[in-house]
Write an enzyme that holds these catalytic residues in place. Structure first.
Site, PDB file in Angstrom:
ATOM      1  CG  HIS A  77      -4.134  10.149   1.661  1.00 40.99           C
ATOM      2  ND1 HIS A  77      -5.304  10.167   2.402  1.00 40.99           N
ATOM      3  CD2 HIS A  77      -3.437   9.075   2.087  1.00 40.99           C
ATOM      4  CE1 HIS A  77      -5.289   9.137   3.247  1.00 40.99           C
ATOM      5  NE2 HIS A  77      -4.174   8.460   3.068  1.00 40.99           N
ATOM      6  CG  ASN A 124      -1.995   0.932   1.324  1.00 40.23           C
ATOM      7  OD1 ASN A 124      -2.811   0.965   0.400  1.00 40.23           O
ATOM      8  ND2 ASN A 124      -2.084   1.716   2.393  1.00 40.23           N
TER       9      ASN A 124
HETATM   10  C1  XIL Z   1      -3.620   8.245   9.916  1.00 39.90           C
HETATM   11  C2  XIL Z   1      -4.813   8.194  10.851  1.00 39.90           C
HETATM   12  O1  XIL Z   1      -5.984   8.490  10.141  1.00 39.90           O
HETATM   13  C3  XIL Z   1      -4.609   9.174  11.984  1.00 39.90           C
HETATM   14  O2  XIL Z   1      -5.644   9.050  12.949  1.00 39.90           O
HETATM   15  C4  XIL Z   1      -3.262   8.927  12.662  1.00 39.90           C
HETATM   16  O3  XIL Z   1      -3.025   9.932  13.644  1.00 39.90           O
HETATM   17  C5  XIL Z   1      -2.142   8.956  11.643  1.00 39.90           C
HETATM   18  O4  XIL Z   1      -2.415   8.011  10.615  1.00 39.90           O
HETATM   19  N1  XIL Z   1      -1.470   6.896   5.482  1.00 39.90           N
HETATM   20  C6  XIL Z   1      -1.832   5.746   6.151  1.00 39.90           C
HETATM   21  C7  XIL Z   1      -2.748   5.820   7.314  1.00 39.90           C
HETATM   22  O5  XIL Z   1      -1.478   4.643   5.719  1.00 39.90           O
HETATM   23  O6  XIL Z   1      -2.461   4.845   8.276  1.00 39.90           O
HETATM   24  C8  XIL Z   1      -2.736   7.188   7.949  1.00 39.90           C
HETATM   25  O7  XIL Z   1      -3.752   7.230   8.947  1.00 39.90           O
HETATM   26  C9  XIL Z   1      -2.915   8.269   6.912  1.00 39.90           C
HETATM   27  C10 XIL Z   1      -1.808   8.232   5.900  1.00 39.90           C
END
Ligand code: XIL
Length: 312
Positions: A205, A169
């Site tokens: 994202h 991932n």
């Molecule tokens: C984020 C969570 O949503 C938050 O609550 C935490 O503080 C930090 O991590 N990439 C990822 C996720 O693979 O695990 C992350 O999630 C966001 C970015």
């Protein structure tokens, strides 16, 4: 169909949302989560700092609560994540020999995957292993074990639950670029050597107005290697307070992402990274940005929600 989950199911896909254990039970968060989504990923509860805070002592209670909620609502569950540089407890970073770290990693993967055996649809075995230029990201595993840590983790996961699908991932791999080329080469290499891998997770994202134009083509080139592709952490952020022009653009962007997935038969999951803007991780990590999800701060559906339902 009248919900995201039902509309996607009619297309043979799962529409899911990341969930946070400490919000489960609160309203309207839980009402919307239960109504709209057919799958879930625990946002934090399966990460190493929660599941093995000290060496050999495991804590699955927070994740178990989510798994039980999800199962009682017939949701598919993605396991996230077994090996990642972040949210890693200090004891792991303090290990000083490669053989010791490999043993700790294998034990972590084996114990966690075994605990959830039979309950997890897809596991994110390794998360965020690459730099933007396609080189391996520096982390304790890379630095002490070397390149082989990724295949070692996949082999341990496969052995612990042969029926769970296994993903690598990452973010910023939605379009074709140096980073996605590196993941592509890894999948090709694993397939040619018989290292178990079933899936690539595209976090997605994204930034409003910046959906890569080759997203669908990129998903398809991975699928052509013989792996499933999943959109695992979708959100589309913008400066806050959100302008109506950006919210309109976001609706277009979300429908592009969903359309790209639907066009690729091996794209079987779209997971948004949170239920609504009020629970999104974005404002905390990208100050001044937010409004990235399908429901607003009050859990009312946004333009993007209607746009997604329309293309599903
Ligand atoms: C984020 C969570 O949503 C938050 O609550 C935490 O503080 C930090 O991590 N990439 C990822 C996720 O693979 O695990 C992350 O999630 C966001 C970015």
């Amino acid at each position: 169909a009248t919900t995201l989950g039902a509309a996607a199911a009619a297309q043979g896909r799962v529409f899911a949302a990341a969930v946070e254990g400490n919000r489960l039970g609160t309203t309207p968060y839980t009402t919307v989560f239960d109504r709209e989504f057919a799958g879930t990923t625990p946002g934090n509860e399966m990460k190493w700092d929660t599941t093995e805070p000290s060496r050999g002592s495991f804590n699955f209670a927070p994740a178990d609560a989510i798994v039980s909620h999800a199962q009682s609502h017939s949701m598919k569950i993605r396991g996230h994540t077994l090996v990642w540089y972040s949210q890693l407890p200090g004891w792991v970073s303090n290990i000083s020999s490669g053989s010791d770290l490999l043993q700790a990693m294998n034990n972590h993967v084996t114990t966690e995957v075994t605990h959830f055996q039979g309950k997890i649809w897809y596991w994110d075995v390794v998360n965020e292993a690459f730099n933007e230029d396609g080189t391996r990201r520096s982390n304790p595993f890379q630095n002490l074990i070397g390149n082989a840590y990724i295949e070692d983790a996949f082999r341990a996961a496969r052995a612990a639950d042969p029926n769970a699908k296994l993903c690598i991932n990452d973010y910023n791999i939605e379009g074709q670029n140096a980073k996605s080329n590196a993941v592509y080469a890894l999948v090709q290499d694993f397939k040619s050597r018989g290292v178990p891998i079933d899936c690539v997770g595209f976090q997605a994202h994204l930034i409003v107005g910046q959906v890569p134009s080759d997203f669908q083509a990129n998903l398809q080139r991975f699928a052509n290697l013989g792996v499933d592709v999943q959109i695992t952490e979708l959100d589309i952020r913008m400066p806050t307070p959100a302008s109506s022009a950006n919210l309109q653009q976001q609706a277009t962007d979300y429908s592009r992402v969903v359309t790209a997935c639907l066009a690729v038969s091996r794209c079987n999951d779209i997971t948004v990274w949170g239920v609504g803007d009020a629970d999104s991780w974005i404002p905390g990590f990208f100050p001044g940005q937010g409004a990235a999800l399908l429901f607003d701060d009050n859990y009312n559906p946004k333009l993007a929600y209607n746009a997604v339902l329309q293309v599903l």
